[in-house]
Design a protein around this motif. Sequence first.
Motif, short mmCIF file in Angstrom:
data_model
loop_
_atom_site.label_atom_id
_atom_site.label_comp_id
_atom_site.label_asym_id
_atom_site.label_seq_id
_atom_site.Cartn_x
_atom_site.Cartn_y
_atom_site.Cartn_z
N GLY A 20 -4.24 5.45 5.33
CA GLY A 20 -3.58 5.81 6.59
C GLY A 20 -3.67 4.56 7.57
O GLY A 20 -4.59 3.64 7.33
N SER A 21 -3.41 4.53 8.88
CA SER A 21 -3.62 3.71 9.95
C SER A 21 -4.10 4.22 11.23
O SER A 21 -3.50 5.44 11.57
N ARG A 28 -5.19 2.71 15.22
CA ARG A 28 -5.20 1.64 16.26
C ARG A 28 -6.09 1.99 17.43
O ARG A 28 -5.88 2.99 18.09
N ARG A 56 -6.81 -5.77 5.86
CA ARG A 56 -6.44 -4.35 6.39
C ARG A 56 -6.49 -4.17 7.87
O ARG A 56 -5.68 -3.53 8.53
N PHE A 57 -7.51 -4.95 8.59
CA PHE A 57 -7.61 -4.78 10.12
C PHE A 57 -7.10 -5.98 10.80
O PHE A 57 -7.40 -7.07 10.08
N GLN A 62 -5.96 -3.04 15.05
CA GLN A 62 -4.99 -2.38 14.07
C GLN A 62 -5.78 -2.20 12.86
O GLN A 62 -6.13 -3.01 12.18
N MET A 63 -6.13 -1.04 12.35
CA MET A 63 -6.65 -0.75 11.20
C MET A 63 -5.71 -0.10 10.06
O MET A 63 -5.23 1.00 10.37
N ASN A 64 -5.37 -0.65 9.14
CA ASN A 64 -4.36 -0.13 8.18
C ASN A 64 -5.04 -0.01 6.73
O ASN A 64 -6.04 -0.55 6.51
N ASN A 65 -4.50 0.77 5.96
CA ASN A 65 -5.00 0.99 4.57
C ASN A 65 -6.62 1.32 4.64
O ASN A 65 -7.45 0.95 4.07
N LEU A 66 -6.94 2.35 5.57
CA LEU A 66 -8.11 2.97 5.83
C LEU A 66 -8.90 3.43 4.63
O LEU A 66 -8.25 4.19 3.87
N ASP A 110 -14.71 3.38 5.99
CA ASP A 110 -14.66 2.95 7.12
C ASP A 110 -14.97 3.86 8.28
O ASP A 110 -15.05 3.57 9.56
#
Length: 124
Positions: A16-17, A19, A67-68, A82-86, A90
Motif C-alpha cells: 500500500g501507500s 503520504r 518506492r519513496f 510519498q511512500m509506495n509499495n510499502l 518500513d
Amino acid sequence: QVQVVQSGGGLVQSGGSLRLSCAASGRTVRSYVIGWFRQAPGKEREFVSAITWSGDINDSTDSVKGRFTVSSDYAKNMVYLQMNNLKPEDTDVYYCAAGIKTLRFKLPRMYDVWGQGSQVTVSS
C-alpha cells in the motif's frame, strides 16, 4: 526560528501507500534542508530522504529508492514523503527535520528542528 509540523502516517497493508507531510515555517527556512528519518524502538534514527527548496539536494536511502519520493511545494512551504509499495520492514516512527543546508544531510545530528513523529505501520 524555523519550525516543522508533520502529519500523515497510519496503518496500511503491504504494497500500500501513505503520504507524510511536513509544514515548515520561519524566516530563514529557505536556507534549510528538510530531511525525513525513521526510528524503530531501541534503534538509531535512520536517514530516509532529504530535499532542499532549490532542489540541489534530493536524495533517498537505497532501501527506499524507487518506492519513496520526496518533494516540496515552494509556495506552501510544504515537504512531502510519498511512500509506495510499502513493506513490513518500513514500519517505524517517521520524523521530519530541518537543518542548515549541508553535504552531511544524512546525519541526524546535522538537524536541530524535529517534528513530533508519525507512526507508520505496514502489515503483512
